[in-house]
Design a protein around this motif. Structure first.
Motif, PDB file in Angstrom:
ATOM      1  N   GLN A  73      77.278 -23.396  66.220  1.00  0.00           N
ATOM      2  CA  GLN A  73      78.595 -23.984  66.844  1.00  0.00           C
ATOM      3  C   GLN A  73      79.033 -23.615  67.458  1.00  0.00           C
ATOM      4  N   TYR A  74      77.888 -23.164  68.610  1.00  0.00           N
ATOM      5  CA  TYR A  74      78.283 -23.359  70.252  1.00  0.00           C
ATOM      6  C   TYR A  74      77.487 -24.026  71.505  1.00  0.00           C
ATOM      7  N   ASP A  75      78.082 -24.507  72.256  1.00  0.00           N
ATOM      8  CA  ASP A  75      77.572 -25.226  73.308  1.00  0.00           C
ATOM      9  C   ASP A  75      75.988 -25.211  73.978  1.00  0.00           C
ATOM     10  N   ALA A  76      76.073 -24.104  74.700  1.00  0.00           N
ATOM     11  CA  ALA A  76      75.345 -22.704  75.212  1.00  0.00           C
ATOM     12  C   ALA A  76      75.051 -21.629  75.092  1.00  0.00           C
ATOM     13  N   LEU A  77      74.443 -21.259  75.943  1.00  0.00           N
ATOM     14  CA  LEU A  77      74.206 -19.511  75.305  1.00  0.00           C
ATOM     15  C   LEU A  77      74.076 -19.283  77.044  1.00  0.00           C
ATOM     16  N   MET A  78      74.689 -18.046  77.358  1.00  0.00           N
ATOM     17  CA  MET A  78      74.270 -17.118  79.030  1.00  0.00           C
ATOM     18  C   MET A  78      73.408 -15.857  78.333  1.00  0.00           C
ATOM     19  N   VAL A  79      72.868 -15.599  79.142  1.00  0.00           N
ATOM     20  CA  VAL A  79      72.324 -14.099  79.034  1.00  0.00           C
ATOM     21  C   VAL A  79      72.944 -13.258  80.298  1.00  0.00           C
ATOM     22  N   ASP A  80      72.936 -12.487  80.246  1.00  0.00           N
ATOM     23  CA  ASP A  80      73.149 -11.105  81.283  1.00  0.00           C
ATOM     24  C   ASP A  80      72.436 -10.403  81.932  1.00  0.00           C
TER      25      ASP A  80
ATOM     26  N   GLY B 107      72.815 -16.126  84.521  1.00  0.00           N
ATOM     27  CA  GLY B 107      74.106 -16.959  84.611  1.00  0.00           C
ATOM     28  C   GLY B 107      73.659 -18.188  84.210  1.00  0.00           C
ATOM     29  N   ALA B 108      72.802 -18.657  83.880  1.00  0.00           N
ATOM     30  CA  ALA B 108      72.492 -20.087  83.564  1.00  0.00           C
ATOM     31  C   ALA B 108      73.032 -20.108  82.157  1.00  0.00           C
ATOM     32  N   TRP B 109      73.842 -21.257  81.855  1.00  0.00           N
ATOM     33  CA  TRP B 109      73.912 -21.802  80.586  1.00  0.00           C
ATOM     34  C   TRP B 109      72.977 -22.816  80.576  1.00  0.00           C
ATOM     35  N   LEU B 110      73.038 -22.370  78.850  1.00  0.00           N
ATOM     36  CA  LEU B 110      71.508 -22.744  78.795  1.00  0.00           C
ATOM     37  C   LEU B 110      71.488 -23.501  76.884  1.00  0.00           C
ATOM     38  N   THR B 111      70.595 -24.831  76.365  1.00  0.00           N
ATOM     39  CA  THR B 111      71.449 -25.113  75.345  1.00  0.00           C
ATOM     40  C   THR B 111      70.409 -24.669  74.362  1.00  0.00           C
ATOM     41  N   VAL B 112      70.731 -23.938  73.479  1.00  0.00           N
ATOM     42  CA  VAL B 112      69.652 -23.330  72.206  1.00  0.00           C
ATOM     43  C   VAL B 112      68.836 -25.215  71.534  1.00  0.00           C
TER      44      VAL B 112
ATOM     45  N   GLY C 131      67.824 -25.650  79.691  1.00  0.00           N
ATOM     46  CA  GLY C 131      68.159 -25.746  81.304  1.00  0.00           C
ATOM     47  C   GLY C 131      68.278 -27.159  81.929  1.00  0.00           C
ATOM     48  N   LYS C 132      69.517 -27.316  82.715  1.00  0.00           N
ATOM     49  CA  LYS C 132      69.185 -28.514  83.527  1.00  0.00           C
ATOM     50  C   LYS C 132      68.036 -28.456  84.896  1.00  0.00           C
TER      51      LYS C 132
ATOM     52  N   ALA D 182      74.963  -7.365  72.229  1.00  0.00           N
ATOM     53  CA  ALA D 182      75.768  -8.277  71.900  1.00  0.00           C
ATOM     54  C   ALA D 182      76.958  -8.607  72.667  1.00  0.00           C
ATOM     55  N   SER D 183      76.680  -7.532  73.514  1.00  0.00           N
ATOM     56  CA  SER D 183      78.321  -6.855  74.808  1.00  0.00           C
ATOM     57  C   SER D 183      77.147  -8.073  76.168  1.00  0.00           C
ATOM     58  N   ALA D 184      76.440  -8.555  76.110  1.00  0.00           N
ATOM     59  CA  ALA D 184      75.923  -9.203  77.471  1.00  0.00           C
ATOM     60  C   ALA D 184      75.003 -10.845  76.938  1.00  0.00           C
ATOM     61  N   ILE D 185      75.743 -11.053  76.324  1.00  0.00           N
ATOM     62  CA  ILE D 185      74.932 -12.421  75.506  1.00  0.00           C
ATOM     63  C   ILE D 185      76.556 -13.042  74.945  1.00  0.00           C
ATOM     64  N   TRP D 186      76.170 -14.524  76.091  1.00  0.00           N
ATOM     65  CA  TRP D 186      78.022 -15.375  76.397  1.00  0.00           C
ATOM     66  C   TRP D 186      77.504 -16.026  75.485  1.00  0.00           C
ATOM     67  N   LEU D 187      78.635 -17.194  74.837  1.00  0.00           N
ATOM     68  CA  LEU D 187      78.317 -17.705  74.308  1.00  0.00           C
ATOM     69  C   LEU D 187      79.895 -19.281  74.569  1.00  0.00           C
ATOM     70  N   ARG D 188      79.484 -20.520  74.377  1.00  0.00           N
ATOM     71  CA  ARG D 188      80.431 -21.403  74.913  1.00  0.00           C
ATOM     72  C   ARG D 188      80.339 -22.659  74.213  1.00  0.00           C
ATOM     73  N   ARG D 189      81.785 -23.181  73.567  1.00  0.00           N
ATOM     74  CA  ARG D 189      81.613 -24.634  72.680  1.00  0.00           C
ATOM     75  C   ARG D 189      81.833 -24.992  74.229  1.00  0.00           C
ATOM     76  N   ALA D 190      81.363 -26.943  73.634  1.00  0.00           N
ATOM     77  CA  ALA D 190      82.824 -28.094  74.143  1.00  0.00           C
ATOM     78  C   ALA D 190      83.815 -27.731  73.833  1.00  0.00           C
ATOM     79  N   ALA D 191      84.622 -28.412  74.367  1.00  0.00           N
ATOM     80  CA  ALA D 191      86.047 -28.559  74.063  1.00  0.00           C
ATOM     81  C   ALA D 191      86.750 -29.323  72.822  1.00  0.00           C
ATOM     82  N   THR D 192      85.712 -30.011  72.397  1.00  0.00           N
ATOM     83  CA  THR D 192      85.829 -31.074  71.389  1.00  0.00           C
ATOM     84  C   THR D 192      84.148 -31.152  70.524  1.00  0.00           C
TER      85      THR D 192
END
Length: 161
Positions: free
Chosen positions: A83-90, A111-116, A128-129, A144-154
């Protein structure tokens, strides 16, 4: 835009969220399903479950405390992360699980956004690029507090093996 009746601005669907926040939003978990013992709560467990076909065992996020409903206590990793575009690990995730000093750049690209790309019991295969192919062990996902997820706008959900 404000949420109805609150006057509080609604958070953008593409804004980054922690793994804990995503499980509360997407899977209906509550705070009681996370562990609080440790320096960086909330925590979750990593487990496995049989798929509906009963032919494959898949890694899943498991609640620290079981829920009364049998299906909300475990959430398949591949389906949830798709459901998410990328994952970043703290770096805190590595240091909390593996010990002090393990959260440095030579261990993992923090600190880098990586694709699963693939989810398995050997870890998450990420891309990662700048970093290329990277494998994240499953153990740091318990913080679970140190793993960040983001999704593309669409973004539509992706198919992750």
């Amino acid at each position: 835009m404000a949420e109805p009746g609150t006057g509080i601005a609604a958070e953008s669907p593409s804004a980054p969220v922690t793994l804990a926040e995503s499980l509360m939003r997407e899977a209906g978990w509550g705070p009681a399903q996370f562990g609080r013992e440790g320096p960086n709560p909330p925590y979750l467990r990593i487990g496995g479950r049989l798929r509906l076909s009963l032919s494959a065992y898949e890694p899943c996020f498991a609640a620290f405390h079981r829920d009364r409903g049998p299906f909300r206590s475990k959430v398949g990793m591949a389906a949830h992360l798709a459901q998410y575009d990328a994952l970043m690990v703290d770096p805190i995730a590595f240091e909390d699980y593996f010990g002090a000093g393990e959260g440095n750049e030579t261990v993992f690209p923090f600190g880098a956004w990586l694709t699963v790309r693939r989810v398995g019991f050997g870890g998450l295969e990420l891309w990662g690029k700048r970093q290329g192919a990277v494998t994240l062990p499953l153990e740091p996902l318990t913080v679970a507090s140190a793993i960040w997820l983001r999704r593309a706008a669409t973004q539509a959900p992706r198919n992750i093996d």
